[in-house]
Design an enzyme around this catalytic site. Sequence first.
Site, short mmCIF file in Angstrom:
data_model
loop_
_atom_site.label_atom_id
_atom_site.label_comp_id
_atom_site.label_asym_id
_atom_site.label_seq_id
_atom_site.Cartn_x
_atom_site.Cartn_y
_atom_site.Cartn_z
N ASP A 126 0.49 -1.71 0.44
CA ASP A 126 -0.05 0.29 -0.24
C ASP A 126 0.81 0.99 0.24
O ASP A 126 0.30 2.61 0.68
CB ASP A 126 -1.12 0.38 1.36
CG ASP A 126 -2.02 0.69 1.08
OD1 ASP A 126 -2.67 1.03 -0.40
OD2 ASP A 126 -2.49 1.21 2.11
N ASP A 163 -3.75 -4.95 -4.68
CA ASP A 163 -3.67 -2.94 -5.25
C ASP A 163 -2.44 -3.70 -5.78
O ASP A 163 -2.01 -2.38 -5.90
CB ASP A 163 -3.88 -2.17 -4.46
CG ASP A 163 -5.74 -2.31 -3.83
OD1 ASP A 163 -5.92 -2.24 -4.65
OD2 ASP A 163 -5.98 -1.36 -2.54
N ASP A 303 -11.46 1.23 5.96
CA ASP A 303 -11.08 1.13 4.58
C ASP A 303 -9.93 1.73 5.32
O ASP A 303 -8.80 1.94 4.85
CB ASP A 303 -11.83 1.55 4.33
CG ASP A 303 -11.87 1.15 2.81
OD1 ASP A 303 -12.58 -0.44 3.23
OD2 ASP A 303 -13.40 1.57 2.54
#
Length: 329
Positions: A126, A163, A303
């Site tokens: 991330d 991601d 989130d």
Amino acid sequence: MTRVLPRIGLAVAIVAIVGVLGAMVVGVGSILAQGGVASDNPFASRSLYADPGSKAATAAASVRDAGDEADAEVFDRIAAVPTAIWVTPEKYPAGEVGDYVSGIADAAEKLGQSPVFTVYGVPNRDCGNFSGGGLSAEEYPVWVQEIADALTGSTAVVILEPDALALADECDNVDERLDEVGSAVDILAGAGLVVYIDAGHSNWGPPAEMADLLNRAGVERARGFSTNVSNYNTTDLERAYAAEISGLTNGAHYVIDTGRNGNGSNGEWCNPPGRAVGAEPVAARAGSAEDATLWIKPPGESDGPCNGGPTAGEWWNENALELAANAGW
């Protein structure tokens, strides 16, 4: 001159034709018996596992103990839907992760079910943002190998590194990220596991760019790719995005996260208000590269610290209740 089959020959021919037609009916029946799902679809013959130790189940027990039966029933309903089990090195490090995932796989096998795991430990995860963390380049393949060894022979499904590819350019580590994801594919698929590399979502970037990353990461060695993980886009939008990617990746199969897409997206990615749980997991009917819709990001888990939410991955009662209420639960 027209040849006329002797009676015996005619009888044999009729039997042969009937046999072929019968085989066709049996073949069609094997698909229809599974609701039109192709027999090679990994989700065709087994139901999925709902973890009794999930955060939703824990939350249900907690509020029930406090006397709130109404909220407990909502959380129980969320907990009953098979949802991916996220595996991170922060919670399950090397030396422990193997026992954890094998315990889940064994429990699922006793029920004749398949667990879905989300493997989430890639280096510079991330890009250091809300879900930052992960392992070093040296530690990562060792950790993944322990997972693969523990799940060898199981029917587990793995969603690989949400991601990771979509953020590779932003993280400024495209080549390293492709190597890391590619090596994880080799390790997990080499253990006979069903692997889907994450491919971001339809509002992130052009399908052609993601298809290129998937090809370079070795999607041909995996079952395929996943989309909409931890996001909110409608299934129709994701299906169109995934179908285009599939066409650019030699027909790679795909799964779509529908856990929180019941109201679609409002353009925000971090705890946006007004969202709803989506359709429950189901295997896709034959005729496309889609394998299934799944709940990958667990509804009710934050989130990140935005829009009033707690740390990424933490359970959030208010959010779970809103998602359920907006879906008409």
